[in-house]
Design an enzyme around this catalytic site. Sequence first.
Site, PDB file in Angstrom:
ATOM      1  CD  GLU A  47      16.873   5.697  12.597  1.00 17.21           C
ATOM      2  OE1 GLU A  47      17.030   5.976  11.403  1.00 17.21           O
ATOM      3  OE2 GLU A  47      17.751   5.118  13.285  1.00 17.21           O
ATOM      4  CE  LYS A  61      21.666   4.300   9.812  1.00 20.82           C
ATOM      5  NZ  LYS A  61      22.205   3.100  10.482  1.00 20.82           N
ATOM      6  CE  LYS A  95      25.554  -6.699  15.423  1.00 19.05           C
ATOM      7  NZ  LYS A  95      26.317  -7.165  14.245  1.00 19.05           N
ATOM      8  N   GLY A 151      22.374  -7.486  10.537  1.00 24.94           N
ATOM      9  CA  GLY A 151      21.078  -7.005  10.990  1.00 24.94           C
ATOM     10  C   GLY A 151      19.900  -7.636  10.276  1.00 24.94           C
ATOM     11  NE  ARG A 152      21.351  -7.125   4.007  1.00 25.50           N
ATOM     12  CZ  ARG A 152      22.404  -6.372   4.290  1.00 25.50           C
ATOM     13  NH1 ARG A 152      22.344  -5.525   5.303  1.00 25.50           N
ATOM     14  NH2 ARG A 152      23.515  -6.444   3.574  1.00 25.50           N
ATOM     15  CD  GLU A 174      20.115  -2.490   4.739  1.00 26.58           C
ATOM     16  OE1 GLU A 174      19.553  -1.393   4.926  1.00 26.58           O
ATOM     17  OE2 GLU A 174      20.263  -3.348   5.624  1.00 26.58           O
ATOM     18  CG  HIS A 199      -9.605  -6.648  -6.631  1.00 30.40           C
ATOM     19  ND1 HIS A 199     -10.710  -6.602  -7.433  1.00 30.40           N
ATOM     20  CD2 HIS A 199      -9.528  -7.923  -6.174  1.00 30.40           C
ATOM     21  CE1 HIS A 199     -11.308  -7.792  -7.457  1.00 30.40           C
ATOM     22  NE2 HIS A 199     -10.607  -8.613  -6.681  1.00 30.40           N
TER      23      HIS A 199
END
Length: 546
Positions: A210, A510, A204, A265-266, A351, A382
Site C-alpha cells: 500500500e 496479503k 521499514k 510497527g505499532r 493486533e 448522541h
Amino acid sequence: MSFPNISPEDTTTWTSLINMSRGYRNFSLSIAFSEDPDRFKNFHVRHEGFLFDYSKNFLEAIARNYLLDLARECQLSDAIEAMFTGEAINRTENREVLHVALRGSSDDPHIRDVVASQLSAMKEFVNKLHRGEIRGFKGNPIRHIVNIGIGGSDLGPAMACEALRPFHVPGFKISFVSNVDGAHLRTVLKEANVEETLFIIASKTFTTQETMMNAHAAKAWYLSQGGGEENLHLHFAAISTNIKLANQFGVKQDFIFGFEDWVGGRYSVWSSIGLSLACAIGFERFQEFLNGAHSADQHFRYSSAEKNIPVLMALLGIWYGTFLGAETQAVLPYAHHLSKFPEWLQQVDMESNGKQIGRDGLRINHQTGPVIWGATGTNGQHAFFQLLHQGSILVPCDFIAAARPVDSDERQHQVLLSNFIAQTEALYKGKTIEAVISEMRAAGKSSEEIDHLAPHRVFRGDRPTSTILIPELNPYYLGMLMAMYEHKVFVQGIIWNIYSFDQWGVELGKVLAGDILKEMDEGKINSNHDSSTRAIMEYVMNPGMQ
C-alpha cells in the site's frame, strides 16, 4: 533471565478467580460506594498528575488481590525486566522488543548511542525545515509534509499529530496518506503545491504494497507537475532500513532515516517513524513527548503491582474479558484532538493480543483480547451511549479527559468536563423505577402515561467505567498516556500467555491479495476459489454484469 511461559489456567489462582467471578455477575456499585465511603481512596493511583480512578468497576479488594496473585504466578515482574533488558521476547520472530529504549529506557550503552544518533539526525532535519533551509526544486522552503505509510507507520504519527494540533509550528501543513484507495492520495494532492511539498515514505522494508503504491503515485504526480527526476531528492525522504531500495526510488542518503529491527510497527511512533510528528510540533516538543513516555516506563518498571497503573488497567481488562465475559471495551476520550486515539489503540491492542495460540504452541481455552472501539465525547453521547446505558451487553468503558484546555474556551471546557463526570456517575447509578415514577408525577403525567412510559425510562445502572485524567493534553502527557496503554497490552499478553509482538494474522490476506491481483491482471480466475469469491471477482472484472 528466562521469559515466562506459564498458562494462567495452570496457576493456583485461576480456579479461585473463576469461582469468585460468579458472585460479581450482579455486582452493585451503588452498594459498594455506600458500604465503603473511602472507595475512591482505595481504588485509584496517581503518577505525576496522571490520575487513574478504577473505583467504579466490579471489583473489591479481595478480587483485586487474587488478580495481583495471578500476575505474580505468571511471573509478570520477570517478563517486564526481560523486555526492558533486551531479551528477545518476540520469540516467533526472534526479536527484542525495545521501543522503550527509544524514549530513554534502556540499560545498554550501545543501544542508547544508536537511539541518540537517530534522534540527532531527526533533530537536524526538523530544525533545518523550520529555519527554511530545506527547499524544493524552485528554491521555495518546504511548507507541506505528506507522510505516506500504513498501519504503525501511519496510525501513531497521525493520531499524535492530531492530538497535539495546538502545538503545531505555524506555517507548516502535515498530511497523512495510508489507504491504497487512490482517492486518499488525490484528496491530499488537491491541496498541495508541488514546489513546497515533501513526501516522507515510511516503510521499514520499502516494499509495503500500500505504501509503495502511494509513493509511486506521489512520484508520478510530482513529475507531472514539473518536478524533474534530477530534483526528486529534494521532495522525497524515507524512513526505512532498506537504504538500497530507497536510493533506487530516488531518495538521497541524507534524507533517509533508519530505525532498528527491534522497533515493532505499532510501537514505532517513538522512532524515526515519528519524524512527521517532530516536523509538526518541533523537535523540543517531540522530546517532551518521549519524556512523558519515559516517565510512564519508569513507573511501569519500578512501581509495585498494586500501585502500577498499566498493571491495574490490564488486570481489569482480564477480569472483565476472561472471567466476566465482556467481549468489547469502549475508549471514550473527552477531547476533540484525541479523535484518532481509539483507532490507534485498536491496532496496539487488537493486533497485539488478538491471538488464540499460547506461547507453548497450544490453543488457548480462555478469552484473550477484546474488541476496542469508541469515539470522542460528547459526540458519542448522541450516537452509541444509549447502548452503554440501557443495552443488554457488558461494555467496560475508559473515560479520558484533560483537566485544563489548551485549545478551547474555558467555559466550553467546563461544560465538556461536566458531561465527562456526569456520564460515569450516571452509568453506575442509573435510575430506579421509583425515581422515574416520582419525576413523572411531579411533571403532571397521568397514571396511564406513567404505566406506559416508566419502564422505558429506567436505567439499571451498574455499568463499569474507569476514569483517566491528565492535567492537559500536551506532548508530555500524550506520551505518558500512550505508553500506559502500550504497557497495559503487554501485561495482558503475559498473563494470557500469548506473544503480543507479532501479527501473523495479517499475512494471509496479503498473500491471497497478491494471487487475486495476478489473476485479475491476467483475466483468468483460478478454479480453486469458492463460488462466492469467483462471483465477486467476475463482477469486479465485468462491472454491472448480471
